[in-house]
Design a protein around this motif. Structure first.
Motif, PDB file in Angstrom:
ATOM      1  N   ALA A   1      12.341  38.689  -1.567  1.00 36.02           N
ATOM      2  CA  ALA A   1      11.609  39.949  -1.440  1.00 36.02           C
ATOM      3  C   ALA A   1      12.376  40.919  -0.556  1.00 36.02           C
ATOM      4  O   ALA A   1      13.148  40.526   0.328  1.00 36.02           O
ATOM      5  CB  ALA A   1      10.216  39.711  -0.864  1.00 36.02           C
TER       6      ALA A   1
ATOM      7  N   LYS B   1      10.103  49.250  -4.565  1.00 34.00           N
ATOM      8  CA  LYS B   1      10.115  48.456  -5.800  1.00 34.00           C
ATOM      9  C   LYS B   1      11.390  48.702  -6.594  1.00 34.00           C
ATOM     10  O   LYS B   1      11.974  47.761  -7.156  1.00 34.00           O
ATOM     11  CB  LYS B   1       8.910  48.774  -6.669  1.00 34.00           C
ATOM     12  CG  LYS B   1       8.831  47.905  -7.934  1.00 34.00           C
ATOM     13  CD  LYS B   1       7.632  48.234  -8.786  1.00 34.00           C
ATOM     14  CE  LYS B   1       7.536  47.285  -9.988  1.00 34.00           C
ATOM     15  NZ  LYS B   1       8.771  47.258 -10.794  1.00 34.00           N
TER      16      LYS B   1
ATOM     17  N   ARG C   1      13.720  35.283   1.834  1.00 34.07           N
ATOM     18  CA  ARG C   1      12.525  34.509   1.509  1.00 34.07           C
ATOM     19  C   ARG C   1      12.204  33.571   2.664  1.00 34.07           C
ATOM     20  O   ARG C   1      13.066  33.233   3.477  1.00 34.07           O
ATOM     21  CB  ARG C   1      12.724  33.716   0.214  1.00 34.07           C
ATOM     22  CG  ARG C   1      13.879  32.732   0.226  1.00 34.07           C
ATOM     23  CD  ARG C   1      14.082  32.132  -1.150  1.00 34.07           C
ATOM     24  NE  ARG C   1      15.201  31.190  -1.189  1.00 34.07           N
ATOM     25  CZ  ARG C   1      15.632  30.605  -2.303  1.00 34.07           C
ATOM     26  NH1 ARG C   1      15.048  30.880  -3.460  1.00 34.07           N
ATOM     27  NH2 ARG C   1      16.650  29.761  -2.272  1.00 34.07           N
TER      28      ARG C   1
ATOM     29  N   ASP D   1      14.123  46.007  -7.670  1.00 36.04           N
ATOM     30  CA  ASP D   1      14.509  45.856  -9.075  1.00 36.04           C
ATOM     31  C   ASP D   1      16.021  45.902  -9.257  1.00 36.04           C
ATOM     32  O   ASP D   1      16.577  45.192 -10.114  1.00 36.04           O
ATOM     33  CB  ASP D   1      13.846  46.936  -9.926  1.00 36.04           C
ATOM     34  CG  ASP D   1      12.344  46.731 -10.088  1.00 36.04           C
ATOM     35  OD1 ASP D   1      11.857  45.631  -9.770  1.00 36.04           O
ATOM     36  OD2 ASP D   1      11.660  47.686 -10.524  1.00 36.04           O
TER      37      ASP D   1
ATOM     38  N   GLN E   1      11.018  40.600  -5.315  1.00 36.04           N
ATOM     39  CA  GLN E   1       9.783  41.362  -5.199  1.00 36.04           C
ATOM     40  C   GLN E   1       9.906  42.437  -4.124  1.00 36.04           C
ATOM     41  O   GLN E   1      10.786  42.382  -3.269  1.00 36.04           O
ATOM     42  CB  GLN E   1       8.622  40.430  -4.842  1.00 36.04           C
ATOM     43  CG  GLN E   1       8.377  39.320  -5.849  1.00 36.04           C
ATOM     44  CD  GLN E   1       7.283  38.360  -5.388  1.00 36.04           C
ATOM     45  OE1 GLN E   1       6.814  38.431  -4.249  1.00 36.04           O
ATOM     46  NE2 GLN E   1       6.890  37.463  -6.271  1.00 36.04           N
ATOM     47  N   TYR E   2       9.017  43.412  -4.180  1.00 37.88           N
ATOM     48  CA  TYR E   2       8.907  44.392  -3.102  1.00 37.88           C
ATOM     49  C   TYR E   2       7.668  44.046  -2.304  1.00 37.88           C
ATOM     50  O   TYR E   2       6.558  44.040  -2.824  1.00 37.88           O
ATOM     51  CB  TYR E   2       8.821  45.814  -3.656  1.00 37.88           C
ATOM     52  CG  TYR E   2       8.439  46.844  -2.607  1.00 37.88           C
ATOM     53  CD1 TYR E   2       9.067  46.864  -1.359  1.00 37.88           C
ATOM     54  CD2 TYR E   2       7.448  47.796  -2.861  1.00 37.88           C
ATOM     55  CE1 TYR E   2       8.716  47.798  -0.395  1.00 37.88           C
ATOM     56  CE2 TYR E   2       7.102  48.734  -1.909  1.00 37.88           C
ATOM     57  CZ  TYR E   2       7.737  48.730  -0.677  1.00 37.88           C
ATOM     58  OH  TYR E   2       7.385  49.662   0.286  1.00 37.88           O
ATOM     59  N   ASN E   3       7.860  43.767  -1.033  1.00 35.87           N
ATOM     60  CA  ASN E   3       6.768  43.408  -0.136  1.00 35.87           C
ATOM     61  C   ASN E   3       6.434  44.627   0.717  1.00 35.87           C
ATOM     62  O   ASN E   3       7.103  44.901   1.714  1.00 35.87           O
ATOM     63  CB  ASN E   3       7.196  42.224   0.740  1.00 35.87           C
ATOM     64  CG  ASN E   3       6.071  41.678   1.587  1.00 35.87           C
ATOM     65  OD1 ASN E   3       4.905  41.943   1.307  1.00 35.87           O
ATOM     66  ND2 ASN E   3       6.424  40.933   2.615  1.00 35.87           N
TER      67      ASN E   3
ATOM     68  N   PRO F   1      14.549  36.971  -9.656  1.00 35.05           N
ATOM     69  CA  PRO F   1      13.441  37.865  -9.303  1.00 35.05           C
ATOM     70  C   PRO F   1      13.503  38.268  -7.826  1.00 35.05           C
ATOM     71  O   PRO F   1      13.777  37.439  -6.958  1.00 35.05           O
ATOM     72  CB  PRO F   1      12.195  37.000  -9.568  1.00 35.05           C
ATOM     73  CG  PRO F   1      12.642  35.951 -10.528  1.00 35.05           C
ATOM     74  CD  PRO F   1      14.072  35.665 -10.178  1.00 35.05           C
TER      75      PRO F   1
END
Length: 313
Positions: free
Chosen positions: A172, A218, A164, A222, A233-235, A231
């Motif tokens: 991410a 993604k 991050r 996950d 995320q997929y960037n 959490p």
């Protein structure tokens, strides 16, 4: 070979420096450690002496010089022949030029900086792929070409795991893959597959691939979110954006991921592990299992609450 309970082969590790920390760390895992250098053919002939098989792996990322890697591969090929090695398992990747130069969108691909004269798009792959053809064409060399995948370990050692920008941002995973699936593999599974290949001489003259899992960006994010409890995320960034990140090899990797995406059918089909090989390997490690086992390497912390700005008195 050692962990499989094999009693047919002794294992010899070849290293440039048997006194190094890494060399000493594997002493208990092999039968002997010998000194040799892939830049020195004579030393490799001696190191390969009396070997039934040789698992050949080169590391582009050591100096990021594809021509040096190609020279080492050619030196290793000649040394294996002179030593009379009966089965070479060559760890390799595709020469992406075979795909890109025939693609309708070839004009949209950018050559990797410094490799324009060689016409390379993905130097870490293209050099291996070019010399692999020389191995396959050499009638005096009993070789199995062994196609690996994106290592799970890249999430730790190449900084590709959850990250991050600030403590208040979510974690991410960042890849220029859009929604394509990517073949990924545990390094341990590469070892198990190589072990199985050495014990099946019918694979000489053939190409074999390996993957431990096949997931989208993604789905990878996950898995990390599930195991790490935060959490992720997929960037999905564009290829040119990834190439602009500025770290060493960014252009190379951007094109590599694009190749994974646009040549997905061929790339992935080559890495499907057949039933017989899978049985000899004893199965593979799925990404979730690997992240659970290596959770300590991913020290994810909850996002800090943003402090509201206040007006000056």
């Amino acid at each position: 070979l050692k962990e499989s309970g094999n009693t047919n082969f002794r294992v010899r590790a070849i290293t440039r420096d048997p006194t190094s920390e890494k060399s000493r760390a594997i002493e208990s895992l092999v039968d002997e450690v010998v000194q040799a250098d892939a830049n020195d053919e004579a030393s490799m002939v001696e190191a390969f002496k009396d070997c039934h098989g040789a698992f050949i792996v080169t590391n582009f990322w050591e100096d990021m010089d594809a021509q040096h890697e190609m020279a080492m591969l050619r030196t290793l090929k000649e040394a294996a022949k002179k030593a009379g090695v009966k089965h070479v398992v060559l760890s390799t990747m595709e020469d992406t030029r075979d795909f890109v130069n025939k693609a309708e969108n070839k004009d949209t691909w950018k050559l990797s900086s410094g490799y324009e004269e060689l016409g390379m798009y993905v130097p870490n792959s293209d050099g291996k792929g070019e010399v692999t053809k020389e191995y396959e064409d050499d009638t005096e060399l009993p070789v199995t070409t062994f196609y690996t995948s994106f290592y799970y370990e890249n999430f730790i050692y190449f900084g590709m795991g959850p990250a991050r920008q600030s403590e208040s941002d979510p974690y991410a995973i960042t890849f220029p893959l859009a929604d394509a699936k990517m073949s990924i593999v545990a390094v341990a599974d590469i070892g198990k597959a190589a072990c199985a290949i050495f014990q099946d001489e019918s694979l000489i003259g053939k190409a074999v691939g390996v993957q431990s899992d096949l997931l989208t960006g993604k789905e990878i994010a996950d898995v990390f979110a599930k195991v790490c409890g935060l959490p992720v995320q997929y960037n999905a960034v564009p290829v040119d954006v990834y190439a602009s990140f500025g770290f060493p090899g960014a252009e190379d990797l951007a094109n590599m991921f694009r190749f994974f995406n646009e040549n997905a059918d061929s790339f992935q089909s080559l890495r499907i592990v057949g039933d017989d090989l899978m049985k000899k390997m004893g199965g593979v490690t799925k990404l979730e299992e690997w992240v659970i086992a290596n959770k300590g390497a991913f020290d994810l912390k909850p996002a800090a609450e943003a402090v509201p700005l206040t007006a000056a008195p």
